[in-house]
Design a protein around this motif. Structure first.
Motif, short mmCIF file in Angstrom:
data_model
loop_
_atom_site.label_atom_id
_atom_site.label_comp_id
_atom_site.label_asym_id
_atom_site.label_seq_id
_atom_site.Cartn_x
_atom_site.Cartn_y
_atom_site.Cartn_z
N LEU A 57 9.13 43.89 3.16
CA LEU A 57 8.21 42.84 2.75
C LEU A 57 7.52 42.20 3.96
O LEU A 57 6.35 41.81 3.88
N VAL A 58 8.23 42.09 5.08
CA VAL A 58 7.61 41.56 6.30
C VAL A 58 6.50 42.49 6.77
O VAL A 58 5.40 42.05 7.14
N VAL A 59 6.76 43.80 6.76
CA VAL A 59 5.73 44.78 7.14
C VAL A 59 4.54 44.69 6.19
O VAL A 59 3.38 44.76 6.60
N PHE A 60 4.84 44.53 4.89
CA PHE A 60 3.77 44.39 3.90
C PHE A 60 2.90 43.16 4.21
O PHE A 60 1.68 43.24 4.17
N CYS A 61 3.53 42.03 4.54
CA CYS A 61 2.78 40.80 4.82
C CYS A 61 1.92 40.94 6.08
O CYS A 61 0.82 40.38 6.15
N ILE A 62 2.39 41.70 7.06
CA ILE A 62 1.59 41.90 8.27
C ILE A 62 0.31 42.67 7.95
O ILE A 62 -0.79 42.25 8.32
N PHE A 63 0.46 43.79 7.25
CA PHE A 63 -0.72 44.59 6.92
C PHE A 63 -1.60 43.90 5.89
O PHE A 63 -2.83 44.01 5.93
N PHE A 64 -0.98 43.18 4.96
CA PHE A 64 -1.78 42.44 3.99
C PHE A 64 -2.56 41.32 4.68
O PHE A 64 -3.71 41.05 4.32
N GLY A 65 -1.95 40.66 5.68
CA GLY A 65 -2.67 39.61 6.42
C GLY A 65 -3.87 40.16 7.15
O GLY A 65 -4.94 39.52 7.19
N ILE A 66 -3.75 41.37 7.73
CA ILE A 66 -4.88 41.99 8.42
C ILE A 66 -6.01 42.30 7.44
O ILE A 66 -7.18 41.94 7.66
N SER A 67 -5.67 42.97 6.34
CA SER A 67 -6.70 43.36 5.37
C SER A 67 -7.29 42.14 4.65
O SER A 67 -8.50 42.08 4.39
N TYR A 68 -6.44 41.17 4.36
CA TYR A 68 -6.92 39.96 3.68
C TYR A 68 -7.87 39.18 4.58
O TYR A 68 -8.88 38.63 4.13
N GLY A 69 -7.57 39.14 5.88
CA GLY A 69 -8.47 38.49 6.82
C GLY A 69 -9.79 39.21 6.95
O GLY A 69 -10.85 38.58 7.06
N MET A 70 -9.77 40.54 6.92
CA MET A 70 -11.01 41.30 6.98
C MET A 70 -11.90 41.01 5.76
O MET A 70 -13.11 40.82 5.89
N VAL A 71 -11.28 40.98 4.60
CA VAL A 71 -12.05 40.68 3.38
C VAL A 71 -12.62 39.27 3.43
O VAL A 71 -13.79 39.04 3.10
N GLY A 72 -11.81 38.32 3.87
CA GLY A 72 -12.29 36.94 3.95
C GLY A 72 -13.42 36.75 4.93
O GLY A 72 -14.33 35.93 4.71
N ALA A 73 -13.42 37.51 6.03
CA ALA A 73 -14.47 37.37 7.04
C ALA A 73 -15.77 38.06 6.61
O ALA A 73 -16.85 37.67 7.07
N LEU A 74 -15.67 39.06 5.74
CA LEU A 74 -16.85 39.88 5.43
C LEU A 74 -17.51 39.57 4.09
O LEU A 74 -18.67 39.94 3.89
N GLN A 75 -16.81 38.91 3.17
CA GLN A 75 -17.34 38.81 1.82
C GLN A 75 -18.67 38.05 1.77
O GLN A 75 -19.62 38.50 1.11
N PHE A 76 -18.78 36.95 2.48
CA PHE A 76 -20.04 36.20 2.45
C PHE A 76 -21.04 36.74 3.47
O PHE A 76 -22.25 36.59 3.29
N GLU A 77 -20.57 37.37 4.54
CA GLU A 77 -21.47 38.02 5.49
C GLU A 77 -22.26 39.14 4.81
O GLU A 77 -23.46 39.29 5.02
N VAL A 78 -21.58 39.92 3.97
CA VAL A 78 -22.25 41.00 3.25
C VAL A 78 -23.26 40.43 2.26
O VAL A 78 -24.37 40.96 2.12
#
Length: 502
Positions: free
Chosen positions: A332-353
């Protein structure tokens, strides 16, 4: 959607990409943090509210749901107010509403009062701040806009890491009523952030001595009246594709953070240890958003930011699918690390797109309509996952459902963009061959005055290329010029007399 629409904004002023824009970015950072973190931070007081009003957990959960529904569902209203009054006045009023709702909620005598005050009034105030701040950020940044969006989006995890511990301290020292009152005072900072949103003003033209600069009345009359809500964005296929993909995305994007703590508890972990997973996720998210903004701003990546956004969604969905196989705390810790990376990417790009798709002129209307459509998905997504959990009693299927929905949104975005969005043709004057434009090389575009002069130096090249037709034309023009010169010399030798003139 295949390219980036960069324009100069509704006021006709080019984005400064700095200067006062950094103050606007700071205000947007604070507003984004309040808007996304506040509904989660309020959940700290739920146990006290359950004990105070003798209600269930599902009843108190409606507070956060109403807050999010107001944040998303009032998008068109915010667009109309921004187009009518401007961003700064709307944000100042929104800051007052956000603070007033929490202050009134501190005097509540029933859970219904909490719904109306914290949910509706504070939620409306948040919405009146969140959307205009993004609009102003889009107007102040053009070349550095991806970085600015990434930095502003980082306000959400930073605020969550600050507001949740603060809420626990306030509840312990002052109770839920005192905590609501203090949080209402903190939300008055939204007014200060709104005051930073200085509108862009076109610079005055320098006055030349002896010439009076009169206003151009013709341009003022020709300028069309702006629409309060521009529905023409639905004619843009790129906007329609983005809206459909974003709606599918929201169904599953917010589900894992809601259930990951309960998932860890079911595996037999302690409450404190389970809650640490959200801290890990948020810490990774803080650094992922600005980093993704820097990557999206690269010269090669920015025209293809739509596909980067699609990759981020695919990454997030696959992370959910793999995370459903977790059987211990380490996984679950590994899941949260990768989910945090992908979730941050989505949050940074959704309004930019979205900014790249519709441009600055229509962004104020576009974001309102997109948030309205997403509001339905926000209300449907987590409750549907909860019903699936009640029926199966396994968190595995909840994560599988969320991952499938996010992957589907990535496929819709990428495939539809490839099939239905055509690249804009290049302008003729920008097509360059061997350092010269195509128009300059075209003989038909050359003025007749210049052709005789070019004939002397280019006749050999024309013979070598076999273009006999153009050579004959140039030779005829040359002979005609010689003939006219000879005729002028003959006319000079004729004596000027009345009979000759007659």
């Amino acid at each position: 959607m295949g390219g980036v629409a960069l324009d100069d904004g509704s006021s006709g002023v080019k984005a400064p990409d700095g200067g006062w824009g950094w103050a606007v970015l700071f205000g947007c950072f604070i507003i984004t943090g309040f808007s996304y973190a506040f509904p989660k931070a309020v959940s700290v007081f739920f146990k006290e509210l359950i004990r105070e009003f003798d209600v269930g957990y599902s009843d108190t959960a409606w507070i956060s749901s109403i807050l999010l529904a107001m944040l998303y569902g009032t998008g068109p209203l915010c667009s109309i107010l921004v187009n009518r009054f401007g961003c700064r006045p709307v944000m100042l009023v929104g800051g007052v509403f956000a603070s007033l709702g929490m202050v009134l909620a501190s005097f509540a005598t029933s859970i219904i009062h909490i719904y109306l005050c914290t949910g509706v009034i504070t939620g409306l105030g948040m919405a009146l701040n969140f959307q205009p701040s993004l609009i102003m950020l889009n107007r102040y940044f053009s070349e550095k806009r991806p970085l600015a969006n990434g930095l502003a989006a980082a306000g959400s995890p930073v605020a969550l890491c600050c507001l949740s511990p603060l809420g626990q301290v306030l509840q312990y020292k002052y109770g839920w009523r005192g905590g609501f009152l203090i949080l209402g005072g903190i939300l008055l900072n939204c007014c200060a952030c709104g005051a930073l949103m200085r509108p862009l003003v076109q610079p005055k033209k320098p006055e030349t001595p002896g010439i009076e600069n009169k206003p151009d009345e013709g341009n003022k009359k020709a300028k069309p009246k702006p629409k309060l809500l521009d529905f023409s964005v639905f004619r843009d296929p790129g906007f329609v594709i983005y809206t459909v993909a974003a709606s599918i995305m929201v169904l599953g994007l917010f589900v894992p953070p809601v259930f990951v703590v309960s998932y860890a508890k079911e595996l037999g972990n302690e409450d404190t240890k389970s809650a640490l997973l959200l801290t890990i996720l948020g810490f990774i998210d803080i650094f992922a958003r600005p980093t993704c903004g820097i990557i999206a701003g690269l010269q090669w990546v920015r025209p293809r930011c739509v596909y980067l956004f699609s990759f981020a969604l695919m990454f997030n969905g696959i992370t959910d699918l793999v995370g459903s196989l977790s059987t211990d705390y380490t996984s679950l810790v590994v899941f949260c690390i990768f989910f945090g990376i992908s979730y941050g990417m989505v949050g940074a790009l959704q309004f930019e797109v979205l900014m790249a798709v519709v441009g600055t002129e229509r962004f104020s209307s576009a974001i309102g309509l997109v948030l309205l459509v997403e509001a339905i998905a926000v209300l449907v997504g987590p409750p549907s996952a909860g019903r699936l959990l009640d029926s199966t009693k396994k968190y595995k299927f909840v994560f599988l459902l969320a991952g499938t929905e996010v992957v589907m949104s990535a496929l819709v975005l990428a495939i539809c963009n490839l099939l239905f969005i055509k690249k804009k043709p290049e302008a003729p004057e920008t097509t360059i061959e061997n350092g010269e434009t195509v128009e300059a090389k075209n003989p038909s575009s050359t003025s007749p005055i210049e052709e005789p002069h070019k004939a002397n130096g280019n006749s050999e090249k024309l013979k070598d290329s076999g273009d006999l037709k153009d050579e004959n034309v140039i030779q005829d023009l040359k002979e005609e010029e010689i003939f006219l010169k000879d005729k002028d010399e003959q006319n000079k030798n004729i004596p000027c007399c009345p009979e000759a003139v007659l």
